[in-house]
Design a protein around this motif. Sequence first.
Motif, PDB file in Angstrom:
ATOM      1  N   GLY A 194      -9.383   2.230  -3.427  1.00  0.00           N
ATOM      2  CA  GLY A 194      -8.995   1.636  -2.146  1.00  0.00           C
ATOM      3  C   GLY A 194      -8.444   2.633  -1.154  1.00  0.00           C
ATOM      4  N   THR A 197      -3.716   0.496  -5.899  1.00  0.00           N
ATOM      5  CA  THR A 197      -5.108   0.244  -5.525  1.00  0.00           C
ATOM      6  C   THR A 197      -5.380   0.478  -4.046  1.00  0.00           C
ATOM      7  N   ARG A 198      -4.326   0.519  -3.217  1.00  0.00           N
ATOM      8  CA  ARG A 198      -4.481   0.779  -1.779  1.00  0.00           C
ATOM      9  C   ARG A 198      -3.674   2.028  -1.425  1.00  0.00           C
ATOM     10  N   TRP A 199      -4.377   3.028  -0.876  1.00  0.00           N
ATOM     11  CA  TRP A 199      -3.725   4.290  -0.526  1.00  0.00           C
ATOM     12  C   TRP A 199      -4.291   4.760   0.810  1.00  0.00           C
ATOM     13  N   GLU A 221       0.850  -1.173   0.000  1.00  0.00           N
ATOM     14  CA  GLU A 221       0.000   0.000   0.000  1.00  0.00           C
ATOM     15  C   GLU A 221       0.889   1.227   0.000  1.00  0.00           C
ATOM     16  N   GLU A 235      -8.080   4.862   2.042  1.00  0.00           N
ATOM     17  CA  GLU A 235      -8.514   4.779   3.448  1.00  0.00           C
ATOM     18  C   GLU A 235      -8.002   5.991   4.187  1.00  0.00           C
TER      19      GLU A 235
END
Length: 236
Positions: free
Chosen positions: A230, A189-191, A161, A232
């Motif tokens: 993605g 895709t994940r941050w 991430e 958060e």
Amino acid sequence: MSAAPAVAGLTPFSSLDYPGQLAAVVFLQGCPWRCVYCHNPGLQARGPGRLGWAELLAWLERRRGLLDALVFSGGEPTLDAALPRAAAQVRARGFKVGLHTAGLYPERLATLLPLLDWVGLDIKAPLADAALHRRITGVPGAEGEVAQSLALLAASGLGYECRSTIHPALHDGAALQQLAEQLAGAGVTRWALQIARPDGTAGGAGALAPVPPDYPDAALLARLRGRVPGLELRRG
């Protein structure tokens, strides 16, 4: 090469530092950056560790079945020449290996990737904004190395991430949108957006003002998630 890493500290249990895994976190000594919101200024100077690596490995052995992974953090852990050997030792004991890094040393990261299971890559600012990157880190020209590290991770097949510690005095809406575009273009895709906490930072009290509770606002978050679904938001 040093025989053992310079271990400055240990968090024996964490459910946050390696998503989906129960992990211990080892903090290694040394970092060449001087980020304005750094909460670990005592780890910046390179020097000897405070905990013995052999003793820590023995402690880890006793955590079989209780922990899933060990995460190397810092400071900047890739600065430590003993990290590859240490990661191999942890993996040989049946634990997953995670890494927190700001991507300062892409060549060292490339060497480490076969020994890792997951990486948290700290992206300080849009990598096309050299002035903002320098304002945050205190070091000129390092954004190119971070871009290389991001490209390595994106091509590696590893779970990872990206994280960005943000503050309204540093990251306005345009900067965050620019960063989202860059990450989306790299296939991220994940941050995780981590709200900066001014208290206890290297800059001292008052170096950064408290962050308003509505930063970033809902409309901006929606736009950012439109580029990186993605995303958060982490406060506190």
